[in-house]
Design a protein around this motif. Structure first.
Motif, PDB file in Angstrom:
ATOM      1  N   SER A 228      -2.474   6.574   1.231  1.00  0.00           N
ATOM      2  CA  SER A 228      -3.415   7.249   2.512  1.00  0.00           C
ATOM      3  C   SER A 228      -4.651   7.565   1.736  1.00  0.00           C
ATOM      4  N   PHE A 229      -5.597   7.777   2.343  1.00  0.00           N
ATOM      5  CA  PHE A 229      -6.833   8.162   1.777  1.00  0.00           C
ATOM      6  C   PHE A 229      -7.492   9.534   2.678  1.00  0.00           C
ATOM      7  N   ARG A 230      -8.200  10.254   1.802  1.00  0.00           N
ATOM      8  CA  ARG A 230      -8.995  11.273   2.032  1.00  0.00           C
ATOM      9  C   ARG A 230     -10.209  10.849   1.500  1.00  0.00           C
ATOM     10  N   MET A 231     -11.348  11.211   2.056  1.00  0.00           N
ATOM     11  CA  MET A 231     -12.596  11.164   1.656  1.00  0.00           C
ATOM     12  C   MET A 231     -13.816  12.102   1.971  1.00  0.00           C
ATOM     13  N   ALA A 232     -14.865  11.992   1.305  1.00  0.00           N
ATOM     14  CA  ALA A 232     -16.097  12.790   1.904  1.00  0.00           C
ATOM     15  C   ALA A 232     -17.309  11.922   1.328  1.00  0.00           C
ATOM     16  N   PHE A 233     -18.617  12.478   2.099  1.00  0.00           N
ATOM     17  CA  PHE A 233     -19.808  11.756   1.943  1.00  0.00           C
ATOM     18  C   PHE A 233     -20.896  12.668   1.724  1.00  0.00           C
ATOM     19  N   VAL A 234     -21.555  12.307   0.616  1.00  0.00           N
ATOM     20  CA  VAL A 234     -22.662  13.189   0.135  1.00  0.00           C
ATOM     21  C   VAL A 234     -23.880  12.172  -0.157  1.00  0.00           C
ATOM     22  N   GLN A 235     -24.960  12.782   0.511  1.00  0.00           N
ATOM     23  CA  GLN A 235     -26.249  11.819   0.387  1.00  0.00           C
ATOM     24  C   GLN A 235     -26.869  12.431  -0.479  1.00  0.00           C
ATOM     25  N   PHE A 236     -27.633  11.501  -1.330  1.00  0.00           N
ATOM     26  CA  PHE A 236     -28.597  12.188  -2.672  1.00  0.00           C
ATOM     27  C   PHE A 236     -30.047  11.454  -2.139  1.00  0.00           C
ATOM     28  N   SER A 237     -30.953  12.144  -2.738  1.00  0.00           N
ATOM     29  CA  SER A 237     -32.250  11.684  -2.593  1.00  0.00           C
ATOM     30  C   SER A 237     -33.429  12.733  -3.108  1.00  0.00           C
ATOM     31  N   LEU A 238     -33.520  13.879  -2.959  1.00  0.00           N
ATOM     32  CA  LEU A 238     -34.274  14.964  -3.296  1.00  0.00           C
ATOM     33  C   LEU A 238     -33.762  15.482  -4.546  1.00  0.00           C
TER      34      LEU A 238
ATOM     35  N   VAL B 170       0.838  -1.148  -0.002  1.00  0.00           N
ATOM     36  CA  VAL B 170       0.022   0.087  -0.033  1.00  0.00           C
ATOM     37  C   VAL B 170       0.772   1.275  -0.075  1.00  0.00           C
ATOM     38  N   SER B 171       1.800   1.151   0.625  1.00  0.00           N
ATOM     39  CA  SER B 171       2.849   2.433   0.872  1.00  0.00           C
ATOM     40  C   SER B 171       3.420   2.683  -0.436  1.00  0.00           C
ATOM     41  N   SER B 172       3.465   1.989  -1.541  1.00  0.00           N
ATOM     42  CA  SER B 172       3.994   2.399  -2.749  1.00  0.00           C
ATOM     43  C   SER B 172       3.125   3.093  -3.581  1.00  0.00           C
ATOM     44  N   CYS B 173       1.731   2.885  -3.090  1.00  0.00           N
ATOM     45  CA  CYS B 173       0.814   3.460  -4.166  1.00  0.00           C
ATOM     46  C   CYS B 173       0.424   5.041  -3.700  1.00  0.00           C
ATOM     47  N   PRO B 174      -0.074   5.845  -4.428  1.00  0.00           N
ATOM     48  CA  PRO B 174      -0.194   7.249  -4.577  1.00  0.00           C
ATOM     49  C   PRO B 174      -1.234   7.283  -3.337  1.00  0.00           C
ATOM     50  N   ASP B 175      -1.459   8.496  -2.918  1.00  0.00           N
ATOM     51  CA  ASP B 175      -2.674   8.802  -1.880  1.00  0.00           C
ATOM     52  C   ASP B 175      -4.001   8.899  -2.870  1.00  0.00           C
ATOM     53  N   LEU B 176      -4.887   8.831  -2.251  1.00  0.00           N
ATOM     54  CA  LEU B 176      -6.358   8.456  -3.062  1.00  0.00           C
ATOM     55  C   LEU B 176      -7.265   9.439  -2.562  1.00  0.00           C
ATOM     56  N   ASP B 177      -8.020  10.171  -3.059  1.00  0.00           N
ATOM     57  CA  ASP B 177      -9.332  10.956  -2.497  1.00  0.00           C
ATOM     58  C   ASP B 177     -10.371  10.183  -3.295  1.00  0.00           C
ATOM     59  N   VAL B 178     -11.390   9.968  -2.266  1.00  0.00           N
ATOM     60  CA  VAL B 178     -12.793   9.076  -2.633  1.00  0.00           C
ATOM     61  C   VAL B 178     -13.733   9.893  -2.207  1.00  0.00           C
ATOM     62  N   VAL B 179     -14.969  10.222  -2.809  1.00  0.00           N
ATOM     63  CA  VAL B 179     -16.085  10.781  -2.543  1.00  0.00           C
ATOM     64  C   VAL B 179     -17.115   9.651  -2.649  1.00  0.00           C
ATOM     65  N   PHE B 180     -17.783   9.460  -1.597  1.00  0.00           N
ATOM     66  CA  PHE B 180     -18.896   8.348  -1.556  1.00  0.00           C
ATOM     67  C   PHE B 180     -19.985   9.220  -1.751  1.00  0.00           C
ATOM     68  N   LEU B 181     -21.033   8.591  -2.564  1.00  0.00           N
ATOM     69  CA  LEU B 181     -22.362   9.137  -2.841  1.00  0.00           C
ATOM     70  C   LEU B 181     -23.267   8.111  -2.186  1.00  0.00           C
ATOM     71  N   LEU B 182     -23.915   8.651  -1.109  1.00  0.00           N
ATOM     72  CA  LEU B 182     -24.716   7.968  -0.065  1.00  0.00           C
ATOM     73  C   LEU B 182     -26.319   7.914  -0.735  1.00  0.00           C
ATOM     74  N   ASP B 183     -26.743   6.617  -0.960  1.00  0.00           N
ATOM     75  CA  ASP B 183     -27.999   6.432  -1.437  1.00  0.00           C
ATOM     76  C   ASP B 183     -28.988   6.674  -0.338  1.00  0.00           C
ATOM     77  N   GLY B 184     -29.600   8.108  -0.115  1.00  0.00           N
ATOM     78  CA  GLY B 184     -30.638   8.282   0.881  1.00  0.00           C
ATOM     79  C   GLY B 184     -32.114   7.996   0.242  1.00  0.00           C
ATOM     80  N   SER B 185     -32.164   7.642  -0.593  1.00  0.00           N
ATOM     81  CA  SER B 185     -33.619   7.475  -1.375  1.00  0.00           C
ATOM     82  C   SER B 185     -34.468   6.344  -0.353  1.00  0.00           C
TER      83      SER B 185
END
Length: 162
Positions: free
Chosen positions: A70-80, A8-23
């Protein structure tokens, strides 16, 4: 900081945004969970606690100097249709509307307890902020229609602004 495997340490850092299904489709019982939404959040919570995070909070942005799997992330809930939800710090926000000038409803959901901060709708590699985000999303399940376009736009903005 967590130990990283050499793979893992030889990989680049990764940014991930999770779209949360709030339906409403996530409102049905799911295994031992009262609904699929809570089951999804439990899996994400376990994952966030085990992966190597950068340790950078949401204010660091592109200035992060962490390198190596290493990772950074964010969470976004969608529905409306015209809204997407992210955990926001401060007195005025928890709900975003891309059409607020057309009557967006503003913040009606509970805020974080005093002394806690979340990622403020940005990328974060801070475990405490990410856990607070997930706690907030758990307390603010939309359980409405399924509309994803607003959340996709916000995901692009998160990558651009972080």
């Amino acid at each position: 900081p967590k130990c990283k495997s050499t793979t893992v340490s030889s990989c680049p850092d990764l940014d991930v945004v999770f779209l949360l299904d709030g339906s409403g489709s996530m409102n049905s019982r799911f295994g031992t969970h009262p609904n699929g939404y809570y089951g999804m959040l439990e899996v994400l919570r376990d994952w966030v606690r085990t992966i190597p995070l950068t340790g950078d909070d949401h204010t660091v942005g592109v200035g992060s100097a962490v390198r190596g799997g290493s990772f950074r992330m964010a969470f976004v809930q969608f529905s409306l249709e015209d809204e997407y939800w992210v955990c926001k710090n401060g007195a005025d926000g928890c709900k975003k509307s891309i059409f607020w000038w057309w009557g967006g409803t503003g913040c009606k959901q509970p805020r974080l307890p005093a002394g806690k901060t979340c990622s403020d709708g940005r990328l974060s590699g801070d475990l405490s902020e990410l856990e607070n985000d997930l706690d907030w999303h758990e307390a603010n399940f939309m359980a409405d229609v399924t509309y994803m376009a607003s959340a996709l736009k916000d995901a692009v903005d998160i990558f651009h602004d972080s």
